[in-house]
Design an enzyme around this catalytic site. Structure first.
Site, PDB file in Angstrom:
ATOM      1  CE  LYS A  38      -0.335  -0.296   5.060  1.00  0.00           C
ATOM      2  NZ  LYS A  38      -1.122  -0.885   6.162  1.00  0.00           N
ATOM      3  NE  ARG A 136      -6.372   0.165  11.449  1.00  0.00           N
ATOM      4  CZ  ARG A 136      -5.145   0.017  10.958  1.00  0.00           C
ATOM      5  NH1 ARG A 136      -4.240   0.978  11.095  1.00  0.00           N
ATOM      6  NH2 ARG A 136      -4.799  -1.096  10.341  1.00  0.00           N
ATOM      7  CE1 TYR A 264      10.218  32.603   1.350  1.00  0.00           C
ATOM      8  CE2 TYR A 264      10.096  30.208   1.489  1.00  0.00           C
ATOM      9  CZ  TYR A 264      10.036  31.380   0.741  1.00  0.00           C
ATOM     10  OH  TYR A 264       9.810  31.309  -0.600  1.00  0.00           O
ATOM     11  CG  MET A 313       6.646  23.811  -1.920  1.00  0.00           C
ATOM     12  SD  MET A 313       5.522  24.632  -3.054  1.00  0.00           S
ATOM     13  CE  MET A 313       4.514  25.569  -1.930  1.00  0.00           C
TER      14      MET A 313
HETATM   15  C1  LIG Z   1      -0.253  -1.834   6.913  1.00  0.00           C
HETATM   16  C2  LIG Z   1      -0.758  -3.140   7.443  1.00  0.00           C
HETATM   17  C3  LIG Z   1       0.118  -4.235   7.623  1.00  0.00           C
HETATM   18  C4  LIG Z   1       1.622  -4.133   7.467  1.00  0.00           C
HETATM   19  O1  LIG Z   1       2.216  -3.746   8.712  1.00  0.00           O
HETATM   20  P1  LIG Z   1       3.797  -3.614   8.884  1.00  0.00           P
HETATM   21  O2  LIG Z   1       3.974  -3.190  10.307  1.00  0.00           O
HETATM   22  O3  LIG Z   1       4.238  -2.565   7.930  1.00  0.00           O
HETATM   23  O4  LIG Z   1       4.392  -4.935   8.578  1.00  0.00           O
HETATM   24  C5  LIG Z   1      -0.448  -5.465   7.958  1.00  0.00           C
HETATM   25  N1  LIG Z   1      -1.785  -5.590   8.148  1.00  0.00           N
HETATM   26  C6  LIG Z   1      -2.631  -4.549   8.035  1.00  0.00           C
HETATM   27  C7  LIG Z   1      -4.090  -4.757   8.279  1.00  0.00           C
HETATM   28  C8  LIG Z   1      -2.152  -3.291   7.687  1.00  0.00           C
HETATM   29  O5  LIG Z   1      -3.002  -2.253   7.589  1.00  0.00           O
END
Ligand SMILES: *Cc1c(COP(=O)(O)O)cnc(C)c1O
Length: 368
Positions: A38, A136, A264, A313
């Site tokens: 991701k 979550r 800045y 930036m």
């Molecule tokens: C992002 C994620 C992972 C990966 O976790 P890492 O700590 O980067 O290995 C695994 N499971 C879920 C549900 C995630 O959202």
């Protein structure tokens, strides 16, 4: 490695292979490996990383959103892709690209079954996510019965996996909590499997779960950060290599006199004579303002050069008073030695945030 001539994020596939093999060495031979790619494979390059890992026989991939899965399919990924947080507005695309949704509450389960039925699907792979303590996303233990009833009523879907997510797998002070989560998941999985009458794949561990809770590997593990070279502890980092090196160059060197200011808002005011280097990387590239004003630093010829003044930036200025260097020289922002984890700590954040922040403006260079 070539010397940088502009800001560039180098991705070392050899390091990726070593990390993959190290993590695999922690598993039983038949435990499946899901690579989490991701967020552009944690800010690197999702298509390159996924294709390389597909070549190394990774079993599964995961992304957060449907759009990310489509990008992978278009890049030639044929292995199954789990979408961790699908949005129902994009279900048509999910089906078109043969992506597999994580379903985590009654609303999205009903929506997906309704959609898949209307599209005349049979046995479409779905993944049921359970909340065991992270609070979550995920169904609760008491919902097992109603999920099974709903799934059994339709031919449209097939439960490919059941999973959950650890809240504090990297924190051994929370071992009791994690073991509790693992036990809860076991109970849920057993009940679900008995009622549905077939055996879905079970998975729970992220990278730190793989390293700290071998008893919770189940049928598959999900690794992200470990593949990219971070093990969330000094001990585990020794066996992993950061795959990404962020490099830039010195555009200009200035001599700053006593009383002069830099950047800045005149945020830095010099109390003596010093030398600064201006670098073509700023908050639009992912080096946020919290790294400014002496917190963050880069490496030039092996020496630490702190960022002075506010991050702009497109640029930062660093203090090079005691460093031998010239305009055009290469600068390491983070890499294998001066790591993203250390730089992130300077601004009170974590490697995950820094590496996923490197913007798409920065050129990616794949090193094989
Ligand atoms: C992002 C994620 C992972 C990966 O976790 P890492 O700590 O980067 O290995 C695994 N499971 C879920 C549900 C995630 O959202």
């Amino acid at each position: 490695m070539p010397k940088a001539q502009e800001t560039v994020l180098e991705i070392d596939l050899k390091a990726l292979k070593q990390n993959f093999e190290h993590l695999k060495s922690k598993l039983q031979p038949n435990t499946k490996f899901l690579a989490v790619v991701k967020a552009f494979a944690y800010g690197s390059d999702a298509c390159e990383i996924a294709n390389y890992l597909q070549g190394l026989n990774a079993d599964y991939f995961a992304v957060a959103y449907i759009k990310e899965g489509i990008t992978l399919r278009k890049a030639g990924i044929t292995k199954p892709i789990l979408v961790l947080h699908p949005q129902s507005v994009n279900f048509k695309a999910l089906l078109d690209y043969n992506l597999e949704p994580s379903l985590y509450n009654t609303k999205i389960l009903n929506e997906f079954i309704g959609f898949a039925s209307a599209e005349k699907q049979t046995n479409y792979p779905i993944h049921i996510k359970f909340n065991t303590g992270l609070n979550r996303l995920g169904f609760s233990e008491h919902e097992v019965n109603s999920i099974v009833i709903k799934v059994k009523e339709t031919v449209a879907v097939h439960v490919t996996s059941l999973f959950s997510h650890l809240a504090a797998s990297e924190d051994l002070n929370e071992k009791e909590f994690s073991l509790n989560q693992i036990q809860t998941f076991k109970t849920i999985a057993e009940g679900f499997t008995n009622k549905i009458g077939y055996q879905p794949i079970l998975h729970m561990c992220n990278t730190s779960g793989i390293l700290n809770y071998p008893e919770a590997h189940f049928d598959m593990v999900r690794s992200g950060i470990g593949l990219y070279g971070f093990g969330n502890s000094v001990k585990e980092n020794q066996h992993l290599t950061p795959i990404a090196t962020l490099k830039t160059i010195i555009s200009q060197i200035h001599t700053i006199n006593k009383g002069d200011s830099v950047g800045y808002n005149r945020a830095y005011k010099s109390e003596g004579v010093l030398k600064t280097a201006t670098l073509p990387i700023g908050h639009a590239d992912g080096i946020g303002r919290p790294y400014g004003n002496g917190k963050g630093f880069v490496s030039i010829n092996g020496q630490k050069a702190p960022i002075i003044g506010n991050v702009c930036m497109d640029m930062i200025m660093v203090n090079i008073t005691n460093i031998e260097c010239n305009e055009g020289d290469e600068v390491i922002v983070f890499g294998k030695h001066a790591t993203a984890e250390n730089l992130a700590a300077s601004a009170s954040t974590i490697s995950y945030e820094l590496i996923t922040s490197i913007s798409q403006r920065v050129k990616r260079l794949i090193i094989n």
